[in-house]
Motif scaffolding. Structure first.
Motif, short mmCIF file in Angstrom:
data_model
loop_
_atom_site.label_atom_id
_atom_site.label_comp_id
_atom_site.label_asym_id
_atom_site.label_seq_id
_atom_site.Cartn_x
_atom_site.Cartn_y
_atom_site.Cartn_z
N ASN A 1 -28.12 -9.79 12.06
CA ASN A 1 -28.06 -8.33 12.00
C ASN A 1 -29.42 -7.69 12.25
N SER A 2 -30.49 -8.35 11.80
CA SER A 2 -31.83 -7.76 11.97
C SER A 2 -32.20 -7.70 13.45
N GLU A 3 -31.80 -8.73 14.22
CA GLU A 3 -32.09 -8.71 15.66
C GLU A 3 -31.32 -7.61 16.36
N ILE A 4 -30.05 -7.46 15.99
CA ILE A 4 -29.24 -6.40 16.59
C ILE A 4 -29.82 -5.04 16.26
N LEU A 5 -30.21 -4.83 15.00
CA LEU A 5 -30.77 -3.55 14.58
C LEU A 5 -32.07 -3.27 15.33
N SER A 6 -32.90 -4.29 15.50
CA SER A 6 -34.16 -4.12 16.22
C SER A 6 -33.93 -3.70 17.67
N PRO B 1 -24.33 -8.01 32.09
CA PRO B 1 -24.91 -8.32 30.77
C PRO B 1 -25.14 -9.82 30.60
N THR B 2 -26.24 -10.17 29.96
CA THR B 2 -26.47 -11.55 29.55
C THR B 2 -25.64 -11.82 28.30
N HIS B 3 -25.66 -13.06 27.84
CA HIS B 3 -24.97 -13.37 26.59
C HIS B 3 -25.59 -12.58 25.43
N LYS B 4 -26.90 -12.40 25.48
CA LYS B 4 -27.57 -11.59 24.46
C LYS B 4 -27.11 -10.14 24.55
N GLY B 5 -26.94 -9.64 25.77
CA GLY B 5 -26.46 -8.28 25.95
C GLY B 5 -25.03 -8.11 25.46
N LEU B 6 -24.17 -9.09 25.73
CA LEU B 6 -22.80 -9.02 25.25
C LEU B 6 -22.74 -9.03 23.72
N ARG B 7 -23.61 -9.83 23.10
CA ARG B 7 -23.65 -9.84 21.64
C ARG B 7 -24.06 -8.48 21.10
N LEU B 8 -25.06 -7.86 21.72
CA LEU B 8 -25.48 -6.53 21.30
C LEU B 8 -24.34 -5.53 21.47
N PHE B 9 -23.62 -5.64 22.59
CA PHE B 9 -22.52 -4.71 22.85
C PHE B 9 -21.42 -4.86 21.81
#
Length: 362
Positions: free
Chosen positions: A4-9, A77-85
């Motif tokens: 959650n902290s990474e997403i919030l950042s 989107p990258t996998h990181k981008g999809l996770r953020l989405f």
């Protein structure tokens, strides 16, 4: 999975303009499977020039949220981008009325036999989600009440196992030609006596030892049938006879457009054969207590396959997690639809199995 902290950042580093462009790119990619370019975004209502949009896209790419998968001005989107989405932008509630109706009607029509219900659940998830449906059967921890071998045509026999909590499970076994019906009856009586009131895991090793020492006083044909029954039920194997139902593998080929995509699908097919590893992935829902989503490399079993896995637990009559089900498909799954669908299917399966046991009064 991102914490959650990474997403919030990441969310804090995006201004409203960047968020709007990021959302449009991801939604466009999920709808078409193709990279989204600046001209497409400007036509979609983004009130910026194509040059300004490209600058924002470059910033999002630098953050690791977008990538250019092909020689194209567009971005995906990258996998990181999809996770953020999924974690930061996606809004989803209950399944649609039509999805609920199909799930309810088809599972109700499957009856109350566990294997039929679980098989239909896998078919439903495969068809509605457009990926492969995965369903892990419950661990057989209940004590055995009765075992019976029923002769079938074509040199087969149906092994019926009834547990103290009301489960009835069947396996079809090959039997030697000309095996007399008395051997089937004797094998069933022998196993019922040895297993009654005990789990398969508790008793199978002892039964095998007794057979090897010839203390059972069974003839060779009956002994072979008993051993075949124990082997097929897998009472002392890891997972205690659990099985994995996978339906809809062909759906995974539909998005394979390039040679590298086909290679990833072939790898995924190979991994789908590793039943025990898949059961371990599905079992992660026991600790999570709800729907879990693995995108791309977040999934240790399919890190290179470019796939997403959505899984949810289902519960038995005691409201304890007894199994899990889910979907594996391309990373551009319709998450807003599939996540609630998997969650709802798990609840309906659990309700059916709980009602079945309650109706049996066991």
């Amino acid at each position: 999975m991102a914490d959650n902290s990474e997403i919030l950042s990441l969310m804090q580093r995006l201004d409203q303009r960047s968020r709007n462009i990021f959302r449009e790119i991801v939604e466009g990619y999920l709808a078409t499977g193709e990279p989204v370019g600046s001209r497409t975004l400007s036509k979609a209502g983004i009130a910026l020039s194509p040059a300004s949009i490209r600058n924002v896209m470059a910033d999002l790419t630098e953050l690791g949220l977008l990538d250019a998968p092909h020689i194209s001005a567009g971005r995906a989107p990258t996998h990181k981008g999809l996770r953020l989405f999924v974690d930061g932008f996606l809004e989803y509630g209950d399944p649609s009325r039509e999805d609920k109706r199909q799930i309810d009607d088809r599972l109700a029509a499957a009856g109350t036999e566990i294997e039929a219900v679980l098989g239909e659940a896998s078919d439903i998830l495969s068809g509605l989600a457009g990926g492969a449906g995965l369903v892990a059967s419950p661990a057989r921890d209940a004590a055995v009440r009765h075992v019976e071998f029923v002769p079938l045509a074509g040199g087969d026999a149906l092994c019926v196992l009834v547990t103290e909590d009301g489960d009835v499970e069947n396996r079809i076994l090959k039997v030697p030609d000309g095996l007399p019906a008395t051997s089937l009856i004797e094998a069933g009586n022998y196993l019922s006596t040895r297993l009654k009131g005990r789990t398969l895991a508790e008793a199978s090793a002892e039964v095998r030892a007794e057979l090897q020492e010839r203390r059972a006083m069974l003839d060779a044909a009956t002994t072979a049938l008993v051993e075949a029954g124990l082997a097929d039920w897998g009472g002392d194997a890891p997972g205690r006879g659990r099985s994995l139902i996978v339906r809809g593998r062909a759906n995974l080929l539909e998005d394979a457009k390039a040679a590298q995509d086909l290679d990833r699908v072939r790898q995924l097919f190979n991994e789908l054969e590793r039943q025990q590893s898949l059961l371990e992935i599905l079992d992660t829902t026991r600790e999570a207590g709800g729907v879990r989503l693995f995108i791309g490399s977040e999934n240790r079993l399919f890190p290179l396959s470019g796939s997403s896995v959505i899984v949810a637990p289902y519960m038995g009559g005691t409201k304890q997690v007894i199994g899990a089900l889910g979907v594996i498909g391309p990373t551009r799954l319709n998450y807003a639809r599939v996540i609630p669908m998997v969650d709802y299917t798990a609840k309906v399966v659990g309700d059916i199995l709980s009602h079945r046991r309650g109706k049996d009064g066991k």
